[in-house]
Enzyme design. Structure first.
Site, short mmCIF file in Angstrom:
data_model
loop_
_atom_site.label_atom_id
_atom_site.label_comp_id
_atom_site.label_asym_id
_atom_site.label_seq_id
_atom_site.Cartn_x
_atom_site.Cartn_y
_atom_site.Cartn_z
N GLY A 11 0.74 -1.40 -0.02
CA GLY A 11 0.07 0.03 -0.02
C GLY A 11 0.75 1.16 -0.06
O GLY A 11 1.90 1.49 0.76
N THR A 134 4.92 1.98 6.26
CA THR A 134 3.51 1.39 6.46
C THR A 134 2.75 2.66 7.39
O THR A 134 3.23 2.96 8.21
CB THR A 134 3.26 -0.04 6.70
OG1 THR A 134 1.75 -0.10 7.06
CG2 THR A 134 4.01 -0.31 8.12
N ASP A 136 0.44 1.69 9.11
CA ASP A 136 0.04 0.60 9.94
C ASP A 136 0.93 0.68 11.24
O ASP A 136 0.67 0.41 12.20
CB ASP A 136 -0.15 -0.59 9.70
CG ASP A 136 -0.96 -0.97 8.49
OD1 ASP A 136 -1.81 0.48 8.20
OD2 ASP A 136 -1.35 -2.10 7.76
N GLY A 179 -5.36 0.05 9.37
CA GLY A 179 -4.31 -0.55 10.36
C GLY A 179 -4.15 -1.76 10.26
O GLY A 179 -3.32 -2.47 10.87
N ARG A 180 -5.31 -2.28 9.53
CA ARG A 180 -5.31 -3.93 9.66
C ARG A 180 -5.24 -4.46 11.09
O ARG A 180 -6.11 -3.65 11.88
CB ARG A 180 -4.27 -4.41 8.60
CG ARG A 180 -4.26 -4.35 7.39
CD ARG A 180 -3.29 -5.08 6.44
NE ARG A 180 -3.69 -6.51 6.40
CZ ARG A 180 -4.42 -6.96 5.60
NH1 ARG A 180 -5.02 -6.34 4.69
NH2 ARG A 180 -5.00 -8.54 5.68
N GLN A 283 -6.57 8.54 4.55
CA GLN A 283 -5.36 8.22 5.71
C GLN A 283 -4.09 7.75 4.86
O GLN A 283 -3.03 8.28 5.49
CB GLN A 283 -5.68 7.16 6.53
CG GLN A 283 -6.90 7.38 7.44
CD GLN A 283 -7.30 6.16 7.70
OE1 GLN A 283 -7.11 5.80 9.08
NE2 GLN A 283 -8.18 5.65 7.03
N ARG A 284 -4.05 7.40 3.72
CA ARG A 284 -2.95 7.17 2.65
C ARG A 284 -2.43 8.33 1.98
O ARG A 284 -1.40 8.44 1.50
CB ARG A 284 -3.00 5.87 2.10
CG ARG A 284 -3.12 4.68 2.92
CD ARG A 284 -2.57 3.57 2.40
NE ARG A 284 -2.67 3.08 0.97
CZ ARG A 284 -3.27 2.01 0.59
NH1 ARG A 284 -3.88 1.21 1.56
NH2 ARG A 284 -3.41 1.98 -0.71
O1 F6P Z 1 -1.64 -1.86 4.99
C1 F6P Z 1 -1.74 -0.51 4.75
C2 F6P Z 1 -3.32 -0.26 4.61
O2 F6P Z 1 -3.53 0.74 4.15
C3 F6P Z 1 -4.05 -1.05 5.72
O3 F6P Z 1 -4.20 0.00 6.80
C4 F6P Z 1 -5.56 -1.39 5.10
O4 F6P Z 1 -6.28 -2.28 5.66
C5 F6P Z 1 -4.94 -1.64 3.66
O5 F6P Z 1 -3.64 -1.35 3.48
C6 F6P Z 1 -6.02 -1.23 2.62
O6 F6P Z 1 -5.41 -1.82 1.33
P1 F6P Z 1 -6.22 -1.45 -0.17
O7 F6P Z 1 -5.40 -0.07 -0.59
O8 F6P Z 1 -5.96 -2.54 -0.91
O9 F6P Z 1 -7.74 -0.94 0.10
#
Ligand code: F6P
Length: 360
Positions: A11, A134, A136, A179-180, A283-284
């Site tokens: 991610g 990450t 997370d 955050g898984r 958040q990302r």
């Molecule tokens: O591991 C990073 C993360 O942003 C987690 O917090 C989240 O569960 C996951 O990736 C989301 O992944 P995707 O971008 O595939 O939806």
């Protein structure tokens, strides 16, 4: 060493471009060429690259995401073949394609899954150094990881917006964070935004305790309640809330929806109007904080120097504020948030924040 490659996988997060720039500039000043591998392990297996130099990386550190692209489903030694539906080992093929480009070493930037594959690539003969990233923050190799601080700030900013509508309407707001199975992001962002209740995957919550706390807060005259909940949190005796199972992905579970479930339960049990917000990929996204720009640059520099000075086989990270190296672990070692010893958990508890536990 005359030529190295950089790859970002897993991610995305903010701060990756700073690491890329740092590697390129550190290598270029020593006369070493740099090749970027596109889209994570997809580009590694398919042999898709772009040349990187000082001009291309100029000012990229202020942008979020990764200029090289990323993918979080693919694993090079368990790579999904769309035609046969089978998983295959494509590590040697990826290495051969890089060697055909005269690449002599790699810096791989990623989460624990990505860096476990980096270890395999290293063991198959490509000198490799890893950099942990990450949102997370759950990697034993670094505290913090690249992207964590920016994600906290993004989540805090969003929760502050939710607070103004919450107090206007006298509502309970349940905010779901990524955050898984790790609660770091929810703990730090929840605390910094003044959440009343923080529910983490590390300790299952009691619905009764949560509802009692909601009643107590609303009866005290406060006009709203903010609950920060991790996407993988669950009620005692309950199940995780899974939004989707992605069959062709190495990590197949995609979390999502626990906030909606909890909001409906709270509204039913307390009578207070309750709404759920899933913060999701906000958040990302966005530009990195200065701390993530600096962290990316420090780790990028350290990784590049190790690689070009003949010391591959390490992950670089931060420990006690300093850049350190650790040998690639033989298996994935997540950093677990221990709620009984974490000092922010203790601070929050001492200040009256509820974690949904009976004995609080
Ligand atoms: O591991 C990073 C993360 O942003 C987690 O917090 C989240 O569960 C996951 O990736 C989301 O992944 P995707 O971008 O595939 O939806």
């Amino acid at each position: 060493m005359k030529k190295i490659a950089i790859m970002t996988a897993g991610g995305d997060c903010a701060g990756l471009n700073s690491a890329i720039k740092s590697i390129v500039m550190t290598a270029n000043t020593q006369g070493i060429e740099v090749l970027g591998v596109m889209d994570g392990y997809i580009g590694f297996v398919e042999g898709r690259y772009m040349p990187l130099n000082a001009e291309i990386v100029r000012s990229i550190e202020i942008k979020g995401g990764t200029m090289l692209g990323s993918s979080n489903k693919e694993c090079p030694f368990h790579y999904y073949n769309k035609e046969t539906g089978e998983f295959e080992d494509r590590v040697d093929e990826g290495i051969e394609k890089l060697k055909a480009q005269n690449v002599e070493g790699m810096v791989i930037i990623g989460g624990d899954g990505t860096l476990d594959s980096a270890r395999v690539i290293y063991e198959h003969g490509m000198p490799t150094v890893g950099i942990p990233k990450t949102i997370d923050n759950d990697m034993s190799a670094s505290e913090p990881t690249i992207g964590f601080q920016t994600a906290i700030d993004a989540a805090v900013d969003a929760i502050r917006k939710i607070i103004t509508t919450a107090y206007s309407h006298r509502r309970v707001m349940v905010v779901e964070l990524m955050g898984r199975t790790s609660g770091y992001l929810t703990l730090y962002a929840g605390f910094a935004s003044g959440a009343d209740i923080i529910l983490l995957p590390e300790q299952d919550y009691s619905l009764k305790v949560v509802c009692d706390k909601v009643n107590e807060i609303m009866n005290s005259g406060k006009r709203y309640v903010i609950i920060a909940i991790s996407e993988a949190a669950k009620e005692k005796g309950g199940e995780e809330t899974i939004a989707q199972i992605v069959k062709d992905s190495f990590e197949q579970k995609r979390y999502g929806g626990v906030s909606q479930k909890l909001a409906a339960e709270i509204e039913q049990l307390t009578g207070y109007e309750t709404r759920a917000t899933i913060l999701g990929h906000i958040q990302r996204g966005g530009e990195p904080t200065t701390s993530d720009i600096i962290l990316g640059a420090r780790l990028g520099n350290a990784a590049c120097q190790l690689l070009v000075h003949g010391e591959p086989g390490y992950i670089v990270g931060i420990k006690g504020g300093n850049v350190v190296k650790m040998a690639f672990p033989k298996e994935r070692v997540p950093r677990i948030l221990d709620m009984s010893t974490n000092d922010l958990c203790k601070t929050a508890k001492d200040m009256g924040v509820c974690f949904g536990q009976e004995n609080e």
